[in-house]
Write a protein that holds these residues in place. Structure first.
Motif, mmCIF file in Angstrom:
data_model
loop_
_atom_site.group_PDB
_atom_site.id
_atom_site.type_symbol
_atom_site.label_atom_id
_atom_site.label_comp_id
_atom_site.label_asym_id
_atom_site.label_seq_id
_atom_site.Cartn_x
_atom_site.Cartn_y
_atom_site.Cartn_z
ATOM 1 N N VAL A 11 95.750 9.533 32.951
ATOM 2 C CA VAL A 11 95.561 10.800 33.638
ATOM 3 C C VAL A 11 96.903 11.453 33.952
ATOM 4 O O VAL A 11 97.058 12.664 33.878
ATOM 5 C CB VAL A 11 94.741 10.582 34.929
ATOM 6 C CG1 VAL A 11 94.769 11.818 35.797
ATOM 7 C CG2 VAL A 11 93.304 10.248 34.572
ATOM 8 N N LEU A 384 88.602 13.036 39.325
ATOM 9 C CA LEU A 384 88.176 13.228 37.940
ATOM 10 C C LEU A 384 87.854 11.916 37.236
ATOM 11 O O LEU A 384 87.182 11.914 36.206
ATOM 12 C CB LEU A 384 89.271 13.967 37.154
ATOM 13 C CG LEU A 384 89.562 15.407 37.581
ATOM 14 C CD1 LEU A 384 90.681 15.991 36.727
ATOM 15 C CD2 LEU A 384 88.318 16.275 37.504
ATOM 16 N N PHE A 562 82.845 18.693 33.661
ATOM 17 C CA PHE A 562 84.137 18.397 33.037
ATOM 18 C C PHE A 562 84.132 17.012 32.400
ATOM 19 O O PHE A 562 84.601 16.841 31.264
ATOM 20 C CB PHE A 562 85.257 18.485 34.077
ATOM 21 C CG PHE A 562 86.581 17.959 33.590
ATOM 22 C CD1 PHE A 562 87.358 18.698 32.709
ATOM 23 C CD2 PHE A 562 87.033 16.709 33.986
ATOM 24 C CE1 PHE A 562 88.570 18.206 32.243
ATOM 25 C CE2 PHE A 562 88.239 16.207 33.529
ATOM 26 C CZ PHE A 562 89.006 16.961 32.651
ATOM 27 N N GLN A 563 83.605 16.041 33.105
ATOM 28 C CA GLN A 563 83.580 14.689 32.563
ATOM 29 C C GLN A 563 82.725 14.609 31.304
ATOM 30 O O GLN A 563 83.079 13.929 30.342
ATOM 31 C CB GLN A 563 83.074 13.711 33.631
ATOM 32 C CG GLN A 563 84.053 13.524 34.775
ATOM 33 C CD GLN A 563 83.479 12.681 35.899
ATOM 34 O OE1 GLN A 563 82.268 12.688 36.142
ATOM 35 N NE2 GLN A 563 84.331 11.954 36.604
ATOM 36 N N TRP A 565 82.182 17.078 29.241
ATOM 37 C CA TRP A 565 82.934 17.772 28.196
ATOM 38 C C TRP A 565 84.020 16.872 27.619
ATOM 39 O O TRP A 565 84.219 16.800 26.407
ATOM 40 C CB TRP A 565 83.544 19.050 28.771
ATOM 41 C CG TRP A 565 84.364 19.831 27.775
ATOM 42 C CD1 TRP A 565 83.906 20.666 26.803
ATOM 43 C CD2 TRP A 565 85.792 19.806 27.663
ATOM 44 N NE1 TRP A 565 84.961 21.176 26.087
ATOM 45 C CE2 TRP A 565 86.125 20.673 26.577
ATOM 46 C CE3 TRP A 565 86.809 19.167 28.341
ATOM 47 C CZ2 TRP A 565 87.443 20.890 26.191
ATOM 48 C CZ3 TRP A 565 88.125 19.386 27.956
ATOM 49 C CH2 TRP A 565 88.420 20.240 26.890
ATOM 50 N N MET A 566 84.731 16.152 28.496
ATOM 51 C CA MET A 566 85.764 15.234 28.031
ATOM 52 C C MET A 566 85.165 14.136 27.165
ATOM 53 O O MET A 566 85.751 13.746 26.141
ATOM 54 C CB MET A 566 86.492 14.619 29.233
ATOM 55 C CG MET A 566 87.418 15.565 29.961
ATOM 56 S SD MET A 566 88.852 16.042 28.951
ATOM 57 C CE MET A 566 89.754 14.493 28.889
ATOM 58 N N LYS A 567 84.005 13.657 27.539
ATOM 59 C CA LYS A 567 83.336 12.620 26.750
ATOM 60 C C LYS A 567 82.988 13.145 25.354
ATOM 61 O O LYS A 567 83.159 12.456 24.348
ATOM 62 C CB LYS A 567 82.076 12.157 27.474
ATOM 63 C CG LYS A 567 81.356 11.007 26.795
ATOM 64 C CD LYS A 567 80.158 10.567 27.613
ATOM 65 C CE LYS A 567 79.433 9.408 26.929
ATOM 66 N NZ LYS A 567 78.257 8.968 27.735
ATOM 67 N N GLN A 568 82.526 14.377 25.302
ATOM 68 C CA GLN A 568 82.208 14.987 24.009
ATOM 69 C C GLN A 568 83.458 15.158 23.153
ATOM 70 O O GLN A 568 83.431 14.928 21.939
ATOM 71 C CB GLN A 568 81.529 16.340 24.223
ATOM 72 C CG GLN A 568 80.141 16.237 24.844
ATOM 73 C CD GLN A 568 79.601 17.602 25.268
ATOM 74 O OE1 GLN A 568 80.306 18.623 25.193
ATOM 75 N NE2 GLN A 568 78.363 17.621 25.724
ATOM 76 N N GLN A 569 84.551 15.546 23.798
ATOM 77 C CA GLN A 569 85.798 15.722 23.065
ATOM 78 C C GLN A 569 86.274 14.398 22.462
ATOM 79 O O GLN A 569 86.722 14.347 21.311
ATOM 80 C CB GLN A 569 86.884 16.290 23.991
ATOM 81 C CG GLN A 569 86.602 17.691 24.502
ATOM 82 C CD GLN A 569 86.530 18.714 23.376
ATOM 83 O OE1 GLN A 569 87.461 18.858 22.596
ATOM 84 N NE2 GLN A 569 85.410 19.405 23.298
ATOM 85 N N ARG A 570 86.163 13.338 23.230
ATOM 86 C CA ARG A 570 86.557 12.028 22.717
ATOM 87 C C ARG A 570 85.676 11.606 21.554
ATOM 88 O O ARG A 570 86.157 11.063 20.548
ATOM 89 C CB ARG A 570 86.496 10.990 23.837
ATOM 90 C CG ARG A 570 87.606 11.124 24.870
ATOM 91 C CD ARG A 570 87.674 9.897 25.764
ATOM 92 N NE ARG A 570 86.476 9.751 26.578
ATOM 93 C CZ ARG A 570 86.328 10.257 27.800
ATOM 94 N NH1 ARG A 570 87.316 10.957 28.340
ATOM 95 N NH2 ARG A 570 85.223 10.082 28.475
ATOM 96 N N ARG A 573 86.706 13.452 18.448
ATOM 97 C CA ARG A 573 87.947 12.929 17.875
ATOM 98 C C ARG A 573 87.705 11.617 17.135
ATOM 99 O O ARG A 573 88.262 11.390 16.060
ATOM 100 C CB ARG A 573 88.996 12.740 18.977
ATOM 101 C CG ARG A 573 89.570 14.046 19.512
ATOM 102 C CD ARG A 573 90.830 13.797 20.332
ATOM 103 N NE ARG A 573 90.552 13.022 21.541
ATOM 104 C CZ ARG A 573 90.247 13.574 22.715
ATOM 105 N NH1 ARG A 573 90.178 14.887 22.844
ATOM 106 N NH2 ARG A 573 90.042 12.799 23.767
#
Length: 578
Positions: A11, A384, A562-563, A565-570, A573
């Motif tokens: 973080v 977060l 947000f969390q 969304w971050m999970k989806q981004q990971r 990738r």
């Protein structure tokens, strides 16, 4: 502290390569037994029958062979009559000989098939009787794959090719390199640690340096420490240079300061060493006297990220900068001298008492140094990272592995969620009561001074009782929701004309009369929330802010979004890599 280092490092934008310079290429090795791997299993009756008086440990470290030769002379007092002595020791460190009170035992009198060394005593040891057992053992200690998260020995080298060795055994326990009682309550009253290393290597250790002796090409360092947490006894070997100093405490005593660092890092080492006095001043002002002032404040540079080894904190942050104005890793590990080493959890299920308080010390220290902006920045980063999958406390005995398990246990929430809960508690009860509760928890008394307190063991219920005592209130409702429930409370907000209606939504409809501050234009009102609900008159056109000082730990949709969304981004990738 192991999970927190990884998550917080990510973080903060820090790399994690420093965590395991040598661990990622650990050679094949015999597996650990379930008993050795799982620290904190239920204590057998035989271990409850003795008090650990003294451990005299002689450990010769051979970096070239990645080997240790050990001799442990351990003294116990029986708390109940017993005919058996039961100790924990990795079976991959074979025992060569055992003697009781100087008399050798036949090999048939002991056995260690599963990592629990069982020694049949020559006769019944009566209650209050004493015995001394000498155990000769040795071999190749378990090598950490990724210290400190996966523990063991780290056999590394400096950039100049010199041996650089460290131990980190919080998870797997003291039995990875010495015969011990691998329980939070297994502390010896006193440890004398003799570490022998090839010249000219240096071996910093716990407590005070009693002496250094030479024999041929070997040098032995004798360290003495009182009441060390079992996993906080450590081995450190390297071509160290040393910085020394003194700190004159506000309590009138003088504390020795020591930092062992690697050659070629003098400027960075001096800068880190300069942080020691202000760290001590902060903790002594906020909490109370440094618990080990008659020994030292010690730090040693290690080939892994860090660990709260008592009076010899492991530091492997490579002097990283993050814009915060202090080294967060050094500060976190040092906090454990109070929360972990002086006050120790009675069971791993109470581990939040170590990690939540130690983690909350970082935002408090940031606020102390640079004001509110850094304080709230720290709290937001912690917020977060919350997962809220499992309660911080199960209410039953747990092993270390069960508590730190990210899939089936609270994991890093014992750091982050616990720290945010403490922020909420502090606002609820006020600073005076909050810090009074910490002093009672850490020292067992409200007026700690050097020499008038002893190490403490504590449970979650102990701390709840302390808070009730210092506040004169019954606050079980607060801890029942934040510690024993996974989900955070939700605050339902409805505006009906000129009325603002607030209602807490809590798992299992538990009582939760948590007051809520509401700012209406420029005026802050406190809504009592009796029975979990309350209302406030709002003038037409007024600007309303709920919880304007960000003190309530609660479910917040913006963070959940947000969390996710971050999970989806990971996931995207990872899919792109495939």
């Amino acid at each position: 502290m192991r999970t927190h280092l990884l998550a917080l490092g990510l973080v903060l934008g820090l790399g994690t390569a420093s965590a395991a310079l040598a661990g990622s290429t650990a050679p094949a090795q015999p597996p650990l037994t379930a008993l050795t791997k799982d620290s904190g299993t239920p204590m057998p009756a035989e271990q409850k029958s003795v008090h650990f008086d003294h451990a005299e440990l002689h450990i010769a470290v051979d970096p070239a062979r990645r080997n240790i030769d050990g001799r442990a002379v351990l003294t116990f007092t029986a708390t109940a009559a017993t005919g058996v002595l039961l100790l924990d020791l990795d079976r991959n460190l074979p025992v060569h000989a055992v003697a009781i009170d100087g008399q050798p035992l036949a090999a048939s009198a002991w056995g260690n098939p599963d990592g629990r060394l069982r020694i049949q005593l020559p006769g019944l040891l009566a209650k209050d009787g004493k015995l001394t057992v000498a155990i000769s053992y040795g071999g190749k200690p378990h090598v950490a794959k990724n210290a400190p998260w996966d523990g063991g020995f780290v056999w590394s080298h400096t950039k100049d090719g010199e041996p650089w060795v460290g131990s980190a055994v919080e998870g797997e326990g003291c039995d990875l390199f010495w015969p011990c009682i691998d329980q939070p309550g297994g502390k010896p009253d006193l440890v004398d640690l003799y570490v022998s290393v090839p010249k000219p290597l240096v071996a910093p250790g716990n407590g005070v340096l009693v002496g250094v002796s030479d024999e041929g090409n070997q040098r032995t360092y004798h360290w003495r420490a009182r009441h060390p947490a079992t996993y906080a006894v450590s081995i450190n070997v390297g071509p160290y240079r040393e910085l020394k100093g003194e700190y004159r405490s506000r309590y009138g005593n003088t504390i020795a300061l020591h930092y062992w660092y690697l050659p070629g890092e003098e400027a960075q080492a001096q800068a880190l060493f300069a942080e020691f006095p202000r760290l001590l001043d902060f903790f002594e002002a906020k909490i109370g006297p440094y618990p080990w002032g008659d020994e030292k404040m010690g730090v040693v540079e290690t080939p892994y990220k860090g660990m709260e080894h008592q009076t010899i904190n492991a530091y492997g942050n490579h002097y990283a900068k993050d814009g915060g104005g202090f080294d967060w890793l050094l500060q976190h590990e040092f906090a454990h001298e109070w929360f972990g080493n002086q006050m120790t959890n009675a069971n791993w299920d109470d581990m939040w008492l170590h990690e939540s308080f130690a983690t909350y010390m970082q935002p408090l220290y940031a606020q102390h140094l640079d004001g509110d902006a850094d304080y709230y920045s720290w709290l937001h980063r912690l917020r977060l990272m919350l997962r809220n999958r499992y309660p911080l406390v199960s209410g039953s005995g747990r092993t270390e592995e069960q508590v730190y398990d990210e899939r089936n246990g609270p994991g890093q929430d014992i750091y982050n969620k616990g720290a945010l809960m403490l922020q909420t508690l502090r606002h609820l009860v006020g600073d005076r009561a909050f810090y009074a509760s910490i002093r009672e928890l850490v020292y067992g008394r409200p007026d700690p001074k050097p020499g008038n307190f002893a190490p403490q063991y504590a449970t979650t219920r102990d701390y709840i009782g302390i808070v009730d005592k210092v506040t004169g209130r019954k606050l079980d409702w607060f801890f029942d929701v934040y510690l024993y429930q996974a989900a955070l409370p939700k605050l339902d907000v409805q505006r009906r004309g000129d009325t603002l209606d607030l209602r807490w939504q809590v798992p299992h409809d538990l009582p939760f009369p948590m007051p809520v501050e509401v700012r209406v234009d420029d005026v802050v009102h406190t809504v009592p929330m009796t029975d979990g609900a309350g209302s406030l008159a709002i003038p037409a056109g007024a600007v309303v802010t709920i919880d304007p000082h960000s003190v309530l730990l609660r479910d917040e949709p913006r963070i959940t979004e947000f969390q996710q969304w971050m999970k989806q981004q990971r996931a995207q990738r990872e899919a792109a890599k495939r």
